[in-house]
Design an enzyme around this catalytic site. Structure first.
Site, PDB file in Angstrom:
ATOM      1  N   ALA A  53       4.855   2.590  -4.614  1.00  0.00           N
ATOM      2  CA  ALA A  53       6.105   2.673  -5.378  1.00  0.00           C
ATOM      3  C   ALA A  53       7.257   3.106  -4.467  1.00  0.00           C
ATOM      4  CB  ALA A  53       5.947   3.664  -6.522  1.00  0.00           C
ATOM      5  N   LYS A  82     -16.022 -13.358  12.926  1.00  0.00           N
ATOM      6  CA  LYS A  82     -15.435 -14.687  12.712  1.00  0.00           C
ATOM      7  C   LYS A  82     -14.904 -14.718  11.281  1.00  0.00           C
ATOM      8  CE  LYS A  82     -16.068 -19.558  13.558  1.00  0.00           C
ATOM      9  NZ  LYS A  82     -15.410 -20.043  12.345  1.00  0.00           N
ATOM     10  N   LYS A 134     -22.868 -18.302  14.151  1.00  0.00           N
ATOM     11  CA  LYS A 134     -22.691 -18.343  12.695  1.00  0.00           C
ATOM     12  C   LYS A 134     -23.846 -17.669  11.970  1.00  0.00           C
ATOM     13  CE  LYS A 134     -19.245 -21.463  11.781  1.00  0.00           C
ATOM     14  NZ  LYS A 134     -19.577 -22.711  11.172  1.00  0.00           N
TER      15      LYS A 134
HETATM   16  S1  IVH Z   1     -10.916 -18.070  18.625  1.00  0.00           S
HETATM   17  C1  IVH Z   1     -10.016 -21.465  21.419  1.00  0.00           C
HETATM   18  N1  IVH Z   1     -11.619 -15.991  17.208  1.00  0.00           N
HETATM   19  O1  IVH Z   1     -12.723 -20.200  13.840  1.00  0.00           O
HETATM   20  C2  IVH Z   1     -10.619 -20.536  20.471  1.00  0.00           C
HETATM   21  N2  IVH Z   1     -11.419 -18.086  16.109  1.00  0.00           N
HETATM   22  O2  IVH Z   1     -14.133 -22.615  14.817  1.00  0.00           O
HETATM   23  C3  IVH Z   1      -9.902 -20.482  19.183  1.00  0.00           C
HETATM   24  N3  IVH Z   1     -11.852 -18.001  13.698  1.00  0.00           N
HETATM   25  O3  IVH Z   1      -9.992 -22.368  13.993  1.00  0.00           O
HETATM   26  C4  IVH Z   1     -10.507 -19.672  18.145  1.00  0.00           C
HETATM   27  N4  IVH Z   1     -12.236 -15.843  13.599  1.00  0.00           N
HETATM   28  O4  IVH Z   1      -9.827 -20.391  12.423  1.00  0.00           O
HETATM   29  C5  IVH Z   1     -11.362 -17.296  17.204  1.00  0.00           C
HETATM   30  N5  IVH Z   1     -12.200 -14.053  16.036  1.00  0.00           N
HETATM   31  C6  IVH Z   1     -11.936 -15.356  16.060  1.00  0.00           C
HETATM   32  C7  IVH Z   1     -11.981 -16.131  14.879  1.00  0.00           C
HETATM   33  C8  IVH Z   1     -11.726 -17.499  14.950  1.00  0.00           C
HETATM   34  C9  IVH Z   1     -12.141 -16.969  12.906  1.00  0.00           C
HETATM   35  C10 IVH Z   1     -11.720 -19.409  13.275  1.00  0.00           C
HETATM   36  C11 IVH Z   1     -10.415 -20.051  13.643  1.00  0.00           C
HETATM   37  C12 IVH Z   1     -10.760 -21.286  14.401  1.00  0.00           C
HETATM   38  C13 IVH Z   1     -12.184 -21.485  14.039  1.00  0.00           C
HETATM   39  C14 IVH Z   1     -12.901 -22.152  15.212  1.00  0.00           C
END
Ligand code: IVH
Length: 755
Positions: free
Chosen positions: A38, A122, A322
Site C-alpha cells: 500500500a 532452467k 532436463k
Molecule cells: S541460456 C545460448 N539459461 O531455455 C544460451 N536459457 O532451450 C541461451 N532458459 O530459450 C540460453 N532458463 O528460454 C539459458 N538459465 C537459463 C535458462 C534458459 C531457461 C530457456 C531460454 C532458452 C531456452 C533454451
C-alpha cells in the site's frame, strides 16, 4: 529558470523516481521489501498525479510507465543483432559425461582437471532480449525464430523486475541483457482463481499464462498480470567492454546494475558437481516459487566459452539437463474398479503405457465417480497423465480437442467386481462401497494388509504378496486366522522356504505383545487413524467398555435426529417436550395427541411422519434412551463426526467383528494395561535390525529384549532404521547400513544399550 515551486516539484519527482527504484530493488532483487504494498502504491500514485498535472515532468524512464500504454494493432518485428540461440539437451548422467568429455577435448584439458560450470535453474517461461542504450531501456523483444522476434517493449516496461534504467556504473553504452520472463506459481494460482470466479478461461500452466500475458496488444492487461524476470546472460555488448572474465562474475555485475538473478545459481566443479546440483534442486522443485523444467550448465570461463563456440543453433559451452516430464498425454484403454479395505470402489484408468515423471505409467487413479463425472473422463479418451514425486499418477484433464467419436462413459457397477455383492452409493456421498464386508476377498486382503502393517501390528515379513496368497488359498479369513497358521501350511506358499516360514511364525508370535493403540488402529475401523485410535484408547482404557459403546454416548440425541424430518433442532424440541411432561407420554391416548399437546409448534409433516412410524411405546423408549444419554457424560473427541461415531459404534456392534476380536484375544494378543506406547522407555519408537551372530545371546532373545524396551525390530535396513546391531560374520545388511549412513552397533554397544 525554474520558479521555486517548479524546482520543488522537479525535486520531488526525482526523489519519487529514486524511492520507487529503491523499493523495486528491495522487492525484486533482494527479496527484502522495506515498505508495504500500500505504501508503495501511494508513492506511485503521487508520481502519477504530478505527471498528469505537469506533463513536462514525465520522462520515458518514469516508473509510472509500467502501467501500460495505448493498445497496439500488431507487434513490429524486432531483428536480433546476435541470434537468440537454443540449448542442447542431456537427459541422463551418461550424456552429461559425454558433454563434459567433449568440452575437455576441445579445450585440450586433461580429464583429471574438473571444469568449473555455472549451474542454473532452467526457468519455464519465455526468453526475452532487453536492449539498453546509455543505461536506458530502449527495446525489448521475444525470441521468435532466434533471428527475428517481436517488439514487445511496451509490455516489458510494465514488469517491475525489469529495470527501466541501469543502476550503478561500469555498464557498456550498448548492452543487451537476456533472460526469462515467468509467472511465479503463487501469482499463477491467484490469477486462475480470479479467472474462475469471474467465469473466464483459466491457463493450463504458469508458462502459458506468462506467454499469454506478454503477447497482449493492450499492455494494460500485461501490467495487471503477476510477471517476473530473471537474467541469465548477454546478447550484444560493446566489444572490449565485457565487464567480467567469468559467467558467474558477469551475472553478479548484472545484479549490481539492477537485474534479478535467481538465488539458485551456483558455481560447481565437474560432472559430479553438476549432478549434485541437479539432484538437490530436483528434490526442492515443488517448493520453488517458480516452475523449472531442468537445469542449465554453462562453462564459467568466458575465454573458454569463446574457444568452444557454437554448433548449428546452440552453444558448445552450455547444455540443458532436463527433468523427466511430469505431464504427458496418453489414451484411456479401460476404467476398472478397485475395492479398498472399507469396500470403497475406486475407479482406476488403465492407460496406454507412457513415460512420465521418470517411470512408465499404465494406471492412474480417478478417485471416485464424482471426479470421473466432473472431469468427464471416458474410455477411449486422450488424457493428460501427471506424476509428481512419489504421488499416485493422476489424470488432471481430458484433451477434449482429441476426443474420438466413439468413447464410452464410465459406469459404476451395480455389483462388486470381486465378490458380486451389491454396491451401495448413498446420496450425497462421493464414495460407492461394496457391501460384502469381510466376505469380499478384496476387502479381506486390504484389511489384513492394514492389520499387519508397520503402524498397526507390525508383523515383520507379512507383505502384500503373502497376504494375497493366504486369502486366495482360503487359509485366512480374518486376522485371527493368522495366528493359527502352521509351519507346514506356510511352506505350501509360493516363495516361502523354511527360513521365511520360521521367521514369519516368530514375527507373528512377537506381534502378540502389542499396545492398545496399535491393536485399535489395526482393526481398521473406517475413519479411525492412528491419532484417533490413541485418543479412543485413552478415553476407554477398559476395552470391554469400548466394545459396548453406543452412538448416544457421543451424540445423545442421535437417534431422534435420525428420524424422518427431524434434524438436530427438532430433536431438541421433542426432547424438551418429553422432559417437560415426564410420564405423560406412556399414558397418552395416542402419539398424535401427545405431540399435539406439546407447547412447541411441530410441523404437521413431522407429526404424521412420526405417528406413522412409531407406537407410543417405541417412541417413548427412544426418548428415554436419549434422556439416559443426556444424563451421562457426553464423550467429546475432536475429529469424531456423526459419521465416524457411527462407524465406530457399528463396528463394535457387529457380531462378526466381536467374534474376530474375541478370537484375537484367545490367540494371545495382549498389551500392558496402561495400554499406550511404552513412552517412558528410551527405545520407544526406535527401529533396529540385527545381523550376524551374537555371542552373548541368540538373535531371537536380542529381539525380545529390544521389543520389551519398546523398540521395533525389523528384517531389512532402510533410512528409517535407528541402528543396525552387528554380530560376527554379518551379511549384506551391514553394507546397506553403511551405504545409508545408518548407525552401526557392535555387540558390546548393544549390551550397553539394553542395560
Ligand atoms: S541460456 C545460448 N539459461 O531455455 C544460451 N536459457 O532451450 C541461451 N532458459 O530459450 C540460453 N532458463 O528460454 C539459458 N538459465 C537459463 C535458462 C534458459 C531457461 C530457456 C531460454 C532458452 C531456452 C533454451
Amino acid at each position: 529558470m525554474m520558479t521555486p515551486p517548479q524546482e520543488e516539484r522537479h525535486k520531488r519527482v526525482k526523489e519519487l523516481h529514486r524511492l520507487i527504484h529503491h523499493h523495486n530493488e528491495r522487492y525484486y532483487q533482494l527479496d527484502a521489501p522495506e515498505i508495504s504494498d500500500a505504501e508503495y502504491d501511494a508513492l506511485l500514485r503521487e508520481l502519477q498525479l504530478l505527471e498528469s498535472r505537469y506533463p513536462e515532468l514525465l520522462t520515458a524512464d518514469s516508473p509510472t510507465q509500467r502501467v501500460g500504454a495505448a493498445p497496439l494493432s500488431k507487434f513490429e518485428p524486432a531483428q536480433h543483432e546476435v541470434p537468440m540461440l537454443s540449448l542442447s539437451n542431456v537427459f541422463d548422467e551418461k550424456a552429461l559425461a559425454d558433454f563434459d568429455r567433449r568440452v575437455h577435448e576441445r579445450l585440450d584439458l586433461p580429464g583429471s582437471q574438473a571444469i568449473t560450470y555455472v549451474a542454473e535453474p532452467k526457468l519455464d517461461g519465455l526468453a526475452v532480449s532487453l536492449l539498453y542504450e546509455s543505461g536506458d531501456f530502449v527495446r525489448g523483444a521475444t525470441r521468435g525464430d532466434g533471428q527475428t522476434g517481436e517488439d514487445i517493449t511496451v509490455n516489458l516496461r510494465t514488469i517491475r523486475a525489469i529495470p527501466l534504467s541501469l543502476q550503478g556504473q561500469g555498464w557498456p553504452k550498448r548492452l543487451e541483457v537476456r533472460g526469462e520472463v515467468y509467472m511465479p506459481k503463487a501469482g499463477f494460482d491467484a490469477l486462475n482463481k480470479r479467472a474462475m470466479t469471474q467465469g473466464e478461461k483459466t491457463f493450463a500452466n504458469p508458462r502459458n499464462a506468462a506467454a499469454g500475458s506478454l503477447r497482449q496488444l493492450d499492455s494494460k492487461i500485461t501490467a495487471s498480470r503477476p510477471l517476473d524476470f530473471f537474467t541469465y546472460g548477454l546478447g550484444v555488448y560493446e566489444r572490449g567492454d565485457l565487464p567480467a572474465t567469468s559467467h558467474y562474475a558477469l551475472l553478479m555485475r548484472l545484479k549490481g546494475w539492477g537485474f534479478p538473478v535467481s538465488h539458485d545459481v551456483q558455481c560447481v566443479e565437474g560432472v559430479e558437481g553438476c549432478l549434485k546440483f541437479y539432484r538437490a534442486i530436483e528434490k526442492r522443485r515443488n517448493e520453488l516459487e517458480y516452475e523449472i523444467d531442468g537445469v542449465v550448465y554453462k562453462v564459467d570461463s568466458l575465454q573458454d566459452q569463446e574457444k568452444l563456440g557454437f554448433i548449428s543453433r546452440a552453444p558448445r559451452w552450455a547444455t540443458a539437463h532436463k527433468f523427466a516430464p511430469q505431464e504427458q498425454t496418453t489414451e484411456v484403454l479401460a476404467v476398472e474398479f478397485q475395492v479398498g479395505r472399507t469396500g470403497a470402489l475406486t475407479p482406476v484408468a488403465r492407460l496406454k503405457p507412457v513415460f512420465v515423471g521418470g517411470v512408465t505409467v499404465s494406471n492412474a487413479t480417478l478417485h471416485n465417480m464424482d471426479e470421473v463425472q466432473r472431469k468427464d473422463v471416458r474410455v477411449g479418451d486422450a488424457v493428460f497423465v501427471r506424476r509428481a514425486g512419489d504421488v499416485i499418477p493422476e489424470i488432471p484433464r481430458v484433451v477434449f480437442e482429441k476426443r474420438p467419436t466413439s468413447t464410452h462413459p464410465v459406469v459404476l457397477p451395480t455389483h462388486c467386481p470381486i465378490c458380486c455383492s451389491p454396491v451401495e452409493h448413498l446420496a450425497g456421498q462421493a464414495v460407492a462401497r461394496c457391501t460384502g464386508g469381510l466376505f469380499c476377498p478384496a476387502q479381506r486382503k486390504e484389511s489384513l494388509k492394514h492389520f499387519a502393517s508397520r503402524q498397526a501390528m507390525d508383523i515383520d515379513g507379512l507383505g502384500s504378496e503373502l497376504i494375497e496368497q493366504l486369502v486366495d488359498l482360503d487359509y485366512v479369513h480374518d486376522p485371527s486366522d493368522l495366528y493359527h497358521l502352521t509351519y507346514e501350511k506356510l511352506l505350501t506358499l509360493e516363495l516361502v522356504a523354511e527360513k521365511t516360514a520360521q521367521n514369519l511364525l516368530t514375527a507373528l508370535e512377537a506381534s502378540k505383545k502389542t499396545t492398545r493403540d496399535r491393536f485399535l488402529f489395526g482393526l481398521g475401523i473406517p475413519g479411525v487413524g492412528r491419532v484417533l485410535a490413541e485418543t479412543l484408547g485413552q478415553t476407554f482404557p477398559n476395552f470391554d467398555q469400548l466394545m459396548d459403546i453406543k452412538l448416544g454416548q457421543f451424540f445423545p440425541l442421535a437417534e431422534l435426529e435420525a428420524l424422518p424430518g427431524v434434524g438436530p433442532k427438532m430433536a431438541k424440541t421433542l426432547m424438551n417436550c418429553y422432559r417437560e411432561k415426564p410420564g405423560t407420554l406412556v399414558n397418552a391416548d395416542s402419539l398424535d395427541a401427545w405431540l399435539e399437546s406439546c407447547h412447541a409448534k411441530l410441523p404437521k409433516s413431522v407429526v404424521t411422519g412420526l405417528t406413522k412410524q412409531f407406537s407410543i411405546q417405541t417412541f417413548a423408549e427412544t426418548c428415554a434412551r436419549a434422556g439416559h444419554f443426556l444424563q451421562q457424560k457426553t464423550i467429546r473427541i475432536p475429529g469424531v463426526s456423526h459419521v465416524i461415531a457411527h462407524h465406530i459404534c457399528d463396528f463394535f456392534a457387529n457380531e462378526k467383528n466381536r467374534a474376530v476380536i474375541r478370537r484375537l484375544f484367545e490367540a494371545g494378543i495382549h498389551w500392558d494395561e496402561q495400554g499406550g506406547e511404552n513412552v517412558s522407555s528410551s527405545l520407544a519408537g526406535k527401529t533396529y535390525v540385527i545381523t550376524g551372530i551374537l555371542t552373548g545371546m541368540s538373535r531371537d532373545e536380542a529381539k525380545k529384549q529390544l521389543q520389551l524396551l519398546g523398540a521395533k525390530v525389523t528384517s531389512s535396513v532402510s533410512k528409517k532404521t535407528t541402528a543396525v546391531i552387528v554380530g560376527e560374520a554379518p551379511g549384506s545388511k551391514k553394507d546397506k547400513a553403511e551405504a545409508l549412513n545408518v548407525q552401526i552397533l557392535d555387540e558390546a554397544a548393544f549390551m550397553k544399550l539394553i542395560e
